[in-house]
Each structure stands twice: as structure tokens, then as C-alpha cells.
Design a protein around this motif. Structure first.
Motif, PDB file in Angstrom:
ATOM      1  N   ASP A 176       7.650 -16.134   0.518  1.00 22.09           N
ATOM      2  CA  ASP A 176       8.215 -15.720   1.864  1.00 22.09           C
ATOM      3  C   ASP A 176       8.523 -14.412   1.936  1.00 22.09           C
ATOM      4  OD1 ASP A 176      11.461 -15.161   0.761  1.00 22.09           O
ATOM      5  OD2 ASP A 176      10.273 -16.389  -0.736  1.00 22.09           O
ATOM      6  N   THR A 177       8.713 -13.923   3.361  1.00 21.51           N
ATOM      7  CA  THR A 177       9.044 -12.748   3.682  1.00 21.51           C
ATOM      8  C   THR A 177      10.138 -12.011   3.058  1.00 21.51           C
ATOM      9  OG1 THR A 177       8.320 -13.341   5.886  1.00 21.51           O
ATOM     10  CG2 THR A 177       9.372 -11.208   5.732  1.00 21.51           C
ATOM     11  N   THR A 178      11.267 -12.618   2.670  1.00 19.09           N
ATOM     12  CA  THR A 178      12.579 -12.094   1.998  1.00 19.09           C
ATOM     13  C   THR A 178      12.057 -11.593   0.751  1.00 19.09           C
ATOM     14  OG1 THR A 178      14.043 -13.517   3.281  1.00 19.09           O
ATOM     15  CG2 THR A 178      14.756 -12.334   1.307  1.00 19.09           C
ATOM     16  N   SER A 179      11.483 -12.431   0.170  1.00 15.18           N
ATOM     17  CA  SER A 179      10.880 -12.084  -1.704  1.00 15.18           C
ATOM     18  C   SER A 179      10.104 -10.741  -1.227  1.00 15.18           C
ATOM     19  CB  SER A 179      10.501 -13.436  -2.057  1.00 15.18           C
ATOM     20  OG  SER A 179      11.212 -14.533  -2.002  1.00 15.18           O
ATOM     21  N   ARG A 180       9.101 -10.729  -0.356  1.00 12.66           N
ATOM     22  CA  ARG A 180       8.087  -9.857  -0.429  1.00 12.66           C
ATOM     23  C   ARG A 180       8.698  -8.618  -0.100  1.00 12.66           C
ATOM     24  NH1 ARG A 180       4.730 -12.426   2.437  1.00 12.66           N
ATOM     25  NH2 ARG A 180       5.068 -11.363   4.422  1.00 12.66           N
ATOM     26  N   THR A 181       9.834  -8.663   0.897  1.00 13.06           N
ATOM     27  CA  THR A 181      10.343  -7.410   1.192  1.00 13.06           C
ATOM     28  C   THR A 181      11.255  -6.931   0.087  1.00 13.06           C
ATOM     29  OG1 THR A 181      10.532  -8.035   3.429  1.00 13.06           O
ATOM     30  CG2 THR A 181      12.072  -6.426   2.959  1.00 13.06           C
ATOM     31  N   LEU A 182      12.076  -7.592  -0.613  1.00  7.90           N
ATOM     32  CA  LEU A 182      12.578  -7.166  -1.771  1.00  7.90           C
ATOM     33  C   LEU A 182      11.731  -6.639  -2.838  1.00  7.90           C
ATOM     34  CD1 LEU A 182      15.488  -9.923  -1.970  1.00  7.90           C
ATOM     35  CD2 LEU A 182      15.787  -7.792  -1.293  1.00  7.90           C
ATOM     36  N   THR A 183      10.680  -7.091  -3.141  1.00  4.92           N
ATOM     37  CA  THR A 183       9.652  -6.698  -3.920  1.00  4.92           C
ATOM     38  C   THR A 183       9.155  -5.314  -3.641  1.00  4.92           C
ATOM     39  OG1 THR A 183       8.936  -8.653  -4.841  1.00  4.92           O
ATOM     40  CG2 THR A 183       7.524  -7.021  -5.220  1.00  4.92           C
ATOM     41  N   LEU A 184       8.830  -5.018  -2.472  1.00  4.39           N
ATOM     42  CA  LEU A 184       8.636  -3.815  -1.826  1.00  4.39           C
ATOM     43  C   LEU A 184       9.809  -2.566  -2.011  1.00  4.39           C
ATOM     44  CD1 LEU A 184       6.768  -4.967   1.297  1.00  4.39           C
ATOM     45  CD2 LEU A 184       5.430  -4.061  -0.764  1.00  4.39           C
ATOM     46  N   VAL A 185      10.934  -2.948  -1.746  1.00  4.12           N
ATOM     47  CA  VAL A 185      11.913  -2.178  -1.621  1.00  4.12           C
ATOM     48  C   VAL A 185      12.414  -1.813  -3.156  1.00  4.12           C
ATOM     49  CG1 VAL A 185      14.598  -1.937  -1.403  1.00  4.12           C
ATOM     50  CG2 VAL A 185      13.416  -3.007   0.159  1.00  4.12           C
ATOM     51  N   ASP A 186      12.105  -2.726  -3.976  1.00  6.29           N
ATOM     52  CA  ASP A 186      12.090  -2.310  -5.554  1.00  6.29           C
ATOM     53  C   ASP A 186      11.154  -1.416  -6.158  1.00  6.29           C
ATOM     54  OD1 ASP A 186      13.268  -3.153  -8.457  1.00  6.29           O
ATOM     55  OD2 ASP A 186      11.067  -3.609  -8.640  1.00  6.29           O
ATOM     56  N   ALA A 187       9.829  -1.684  -5.390  1.00  7.62           N
ATOM     57  CA  ALA A 187       8.748  -0.844  -5.843  1.00  7.62           C
ATOM     58  C   ALA A 187       9.034   0.838  -5.095  1.00  7.62           C
ATOM     59  CB  ALA A 187       7.218  -1.217  -5.123  1.00  7.62           C
ATOM     60  N   LEU A 188       9.635   1.027  -4.017  1.00  5.45           N
ATOM     61  CA  LEU A 188      10.049   2.154  -3.229  1.00  5.45           C
ATOM     62  C   LEU A 188      11.181   2.886  -4.294  1.00  5.45           C
ATOM     63  CD1 LEU A 188      10.513   1.589   0.663  1.00  5.45           C
ATOM     64  CD2 LEU A 188       8.655   3.006  -0.832  1.00  5.45           C
ATOM     65  N   VAL A 189      12.102   2.242  -4.807  1.00  7.85           N
ATOM     66  CA  VAL A 189      13.055   2.577  -5.475  1.00  7.85           C
ATOM     67  C   VAL A 189      12.449   3.364  -6.893  1.00  7.85           C
ATOM     68  CG1 VAL A 189      15.345   2.033  -6.753  1.00  7.85           C
ATOM     69  CG2 VAL A 189      14.884   1.133  -4.645  1.00  7.85           C
ATOM     70  N   THR A 190      11.755   2.554  -7.508  1.00  8.74           N
ATOM     71  CA  THR A 190      11.253   2.852  -8.780  1.00  8.74           C
ATOM     72  C   THR A 190      10.198   3.790  -8.522  1.00  8.74           C
ATOM     73  OG1 THR A 190       9.882   0.876  -8.813  1.00  8.74           O
ATOM     74  CG2 THR A 190      11.770   0.734  -9.918  1.00  8.74           C
ATOM     75  N   GLY A 191       9.619   3.997  -7.517  1.00  7.37           N
ATOM     76  CA  GLY A 191       8.603   5.052  -7.266  1.00  7.37           C
ATOM     77  C   GLY A 191       7.201   4.474  -7.583  1.00  7.37           C
ATOM     78  N   ALA A 192       7.176   3.168  -7.840  1.00  7.56           N
ATOM     79  CA  ALA A 192       5.738   2.516  -8.078  1.00  7.56           C
ATOM     80  C   ALA A 192       4.808   2.447  -6.868  1.00  7.56           C
ATOM     81  CB  ALA A 192       6.152   1.057  -8.559  1.00  7.56           C
ATOM     82  N   THR A 193       5.251   2.782  -5.713  1.00 10.09           N
ATOM     83  CA  THR A 193       4.328   2.625  -4.424  1.00 10.09           C
ATOM     84  C   THR A 193       4.949   3.616  -3.481  1.00 10.09           C
ATOM     85  OG1 THR A 193       3.174   1.338  -2.986  1.00 10.09           O
ATOM     86  CG2 THR A 193       5.338   0.844  -3.362  1.00 10.09           C
ATOM     87  N   THR A 194       4.031   3.739  -2.393  1.00  7.66           N
ATOM     88  CA  THR A 194       4.519   4.653  -1.295  1.00  7.66           C
ATOM     89  C   THR A 194       5.027   3.874  -0.078  1.00  7.66           C
ATOM     90  OG1 THR A 194       2.487   4.951  -0.469  1.00  7.66           O
ATOM     91  CG2 THR A 194       3.112   6.417  -2.013  1.00  7.66           C
ATOM     92  N   LEU A 195       5.787   4.436   0.903  1.00  5.63           N
ATOM     93  CA  LEU A 195       6.178   3.713   2.166  1.00  5.63           C
ATOM     94  C   LEU A 195       4.883   3.394   2.782  1.00  5.63           C
ATOM     95  CD1 LEU A 195       8.460   2.783   4.018  1.00  5.63           C
ATOM     96  CD2 LEU A 195       8.281   5.150   5.070  1.00  5.63           C
ATOM     97  N   GLU A 196       3.696   4.138   2.978  1.00  6.05           N
ATOM     98  CA  GLU A 196       2.777   3.679   3.761  1.00  6.05           C
ATOM     99  C   GLU A 196       1.989   2.441   3.260  1.00  6.05           C
ATOM    100  OE1 GLU A 196       3.036   8.014   4.183  1.00  6.05           O
ATOM    101  OE2 GLU A 196       3.226   6.703   2.609  1.00  6.05           O
ATOM    102  N   ARG A 197       1.887   2.333   1.867  1.00  2.43           N
ATOM    103  CA  ARG A 197       1.559   0.974   1.190  1.00  2.43           C
ATOM    104  C   ARG A 197       2.447  -0.298   1.502  1.00  2.43           C
ATOM    105  NH1 ARG A 197      -2.794   1.920  -2.470  1.00  2.43           N
ATOM    106  NH2 ARG A 197      -3.136   3.729  -2.973  1.00  2.43           N
ATOM    107  N   CYS A 198       3.576   0.077   1.371  1.00  3.37           N
ATOM    108  CA  CYS A 198       4.617  -0.748   1.763  1.00  3.37           C
ATOM    109  C   CYS A 198       4.553  -1.513   3.122  1.00  3.37           C
ATOM    110  CB  CYS A 198       6.031  -0.463   1.455  1.00  3.37           C
ATOM    111  SG  CYS A 198       6.470  -0.114  -0.187  1.00  3.37           S
TER     112      CYS A 198
END
Length: 283
Positions: A176-198
Motif C-alpha cells: 500500500d502507498t502508506t507503507s511504501r512512502t514510509l519505507t522511502l522516508v526511512d531510506a532518505l533519513v538513513t542515506g540509503a537512497t536519493t530523492l530522485e530514486r524515491c
């Protein structure tokens, strides 16, 4: 009517007692005859052998009778029930994404789901994007092997849907969109990915281009006075967002316009990235 019923019940009762007496007499006669036969033949070797042969014949006759009766009751129908074809390899159902614009009126969605049901389509996930008087509905569905893209488009058209976009989907999109968004936010906070990829993952975009602050400044100066810097803007298949650290991000998706709901999600994600970029290093 009552007298007739009473006399009928009495006849049944008398008939029942008569049958009981008949069955008891038959049982006693059979027991006596069997005893006499065993006593008469059981004292000699030939008599014992005769009893064994007679019993074997009776058992064989009983088994043959039961087999023939069972065969008559359940005949083999080779025309309607052929042997299964074990040479065919099983084909798994495929996952598709169907995005369609429907009128936001009662019954509009029911007509489409009814068409899907007639095709054997299984709706795994559904997302609704309100858009004024219309609604953009996105379905993630699994379809039987004999259903293809043309069948899905025909079902949408017959249900009154417009601007259908049908594409193959990935199983990871079923979250679901909420779970996917929270996963992307966590990846941004930890530096595991970039905003473009998100942004690509969140909006199913095809391309994200970064425009630097100098390029924006030159374009602003060339446009004349009254023109501001980078701004948030949605225009069909393109959305523009301020980039962390300056400049802007242009998000593009081919053939599928962004909805206001998707634009709001991407704006929020970009704001999170900007807040992280502006936060002190010792956070």
C-alpha cells in the motif's frame, strides 16, 4: 379425513408387526437349516470340503454381483471427462496495472469491477485518486493466462472508462502507498537512497532531471522582471519540485498524467529531503 388417517396408521402398524414376524421366522429357519447342514456334512472330510467350496462360490457370486451393480450406477463417460493432459505446463497468472478515469458517480466503479469479474480478473490492490468531478482509479490485478492487454482495455471501455493505461506490474507494487512512502522516508533519513530514486519509485516516473541553481538563475534573468525562482508545479505528465540544496527537480512520466494526489505525495517527500539537507550536521 381424521378417520382415514387413523385407519391408515393402524394398517401401517399391523403391516410392521407382520414384517417383523416374517423376518424372525426367516432368520430362525435359516439358522436351523445352516446348523443341520453343518452337523450333517461337518463330520466327514468330504463334507468339510463341500462347505468350503460352497462358501467360496457364494462369496465370489456376491463380489461379482456388487461389482456389476456399481458399474451400472457409475459408467465411465469418455466423451465429457477425458483423461487430463499432463503434458501441458502450468502458466501462472500475470500481474497488471490498470489505471482508468471514471465518472465519480454511484455505480461507476461497480460496472468496471463487474467487467473484471466476468473475465476472471482478481483485484489485488486498488487506489483512488480524486480529480474534480472524475476519479482516477488504479487497479493491480492478476489475470488468467488467456486474458491479455486488449481484453483489459475492452473491459474498461465497455464499463464507460476513459484514458485507460494498461501495463505490466511488479509484485513489489502491491504494497500500500502508506507503507511504501514510509519505507522511502526511512531510506532518505538513513542515506540509503536519493530523492530522485524515491520519486521514481513513489510516482512510477520514468525520469527525474536536476536543474542547478545557476541554470535557473539564467532562465529567470532571461524571462525578465517578475519571474521567481524554482517553484512547485504540476502540468500533465511533468511535475517540478524544489531540489534539496538548490535548483529544481523535473519529474517526467510518459503517457500517464500525474494526479493531484500523486503531486501532493511527491511534494511531501521532497520537503522531507530538504529538511534533512538543511538540518545541522550534529543532528
Amino acid at each position: 379425513m381424521d378417520a382415514f388417517s387413523g385407519s391408515h396408521a393402524n394398517d401401517d402398524r399391523h403391516g410392521f408387526l407382520g414384517r417383523e414376524v416374517l423376518e424372525l421366522g426367516t432368520l430362525l429357519f435359516a439358522a436351523g437349516a445352516a446348523h443341520l447342514l453343518v452337523v450333517s456334512l461337518g463330520h466327514s472330510d468330504s463334507g468339510v470340503r463341500a462347505l468350503i467350496v460352497l462358501g467360496s462360490l457364494l462369496l465370489a457370486f456376491s463380489a461379482l454381483h456388487r461389482w456389476r451393480r456399481h458399474r451400472r450406477r457409475s459408467p465411465v463417460n469418455t466423451t465429457t471427462a477425458p483423461f487430463p493432459d499432463h503434458t501441458r505446463s502450468p502458466v501462472e497468472d500475470r500481474l497488471w496495472s490498470v489505471r482508468v478515469t471514471v465518472a465519480d458517480v454511484p455505480g461507476g466503479l461497480a460496472a468496471l469491477t463487474g467487467r473484471f469479474a466476468a473475465l476472471g480478473v482478481d483485484i489485488r490492490l486498488m487506489q483512488v485518486h480524486p480529480d474534480g468531478t472524475d476519479a482516477v482509479d488504479e487497479f493491480f490485478v492478476t489475470v488468467p493466462p488467456n486474458v491479455d492487454e486488449a481484453d483489459l482495455r475492452r473491459a474498461v471501455r465497455d464499463a464507460g472508462g476513459r484514458r485507460a493505461v494498461v501495463r505490466t506490474a511488479d509484485v513489489h507494487e502491491l504494497s500500500d502507498t502508506t507503507s511504501r512512502t514510509l519505507t522511502l522516508v526511512d531510506a532518505l533519513v538513513t542515506g540509503a537512497t536519493t530523492l530522485e530514486r524515491c520519486l521514481i519509485a513513489l510516482a512510477a516516473a520514468h525520469e527525474v532531471r536536476h536543474v542547478g541553481p545557476r541554470q535557473i538563475q539564467r532562465s529567470v534573468e532571461g524571462a525578465g522582471p517578475g519571474t521567481s525562482g524554482p517553484r512547485e508545479e504540476l502540468s500533465g505528465t511533468v511535475m517540478t519540485l524544489p531540489a534539496p540544496g538548490g535548483g529544481s527537480l523535473t519529474v517526467h512520466r510518459a503517457g500517464l498524467p500525474f494526479t493531484p494526489v500523486e503531486f501532493a505525495r511527491c511534494r511531501a517527500l521532497a520537503q522531507v529531503a530538504r529538511s534533512l539537507a538543511e538540518a545541522p550536521l550534529g543532528r
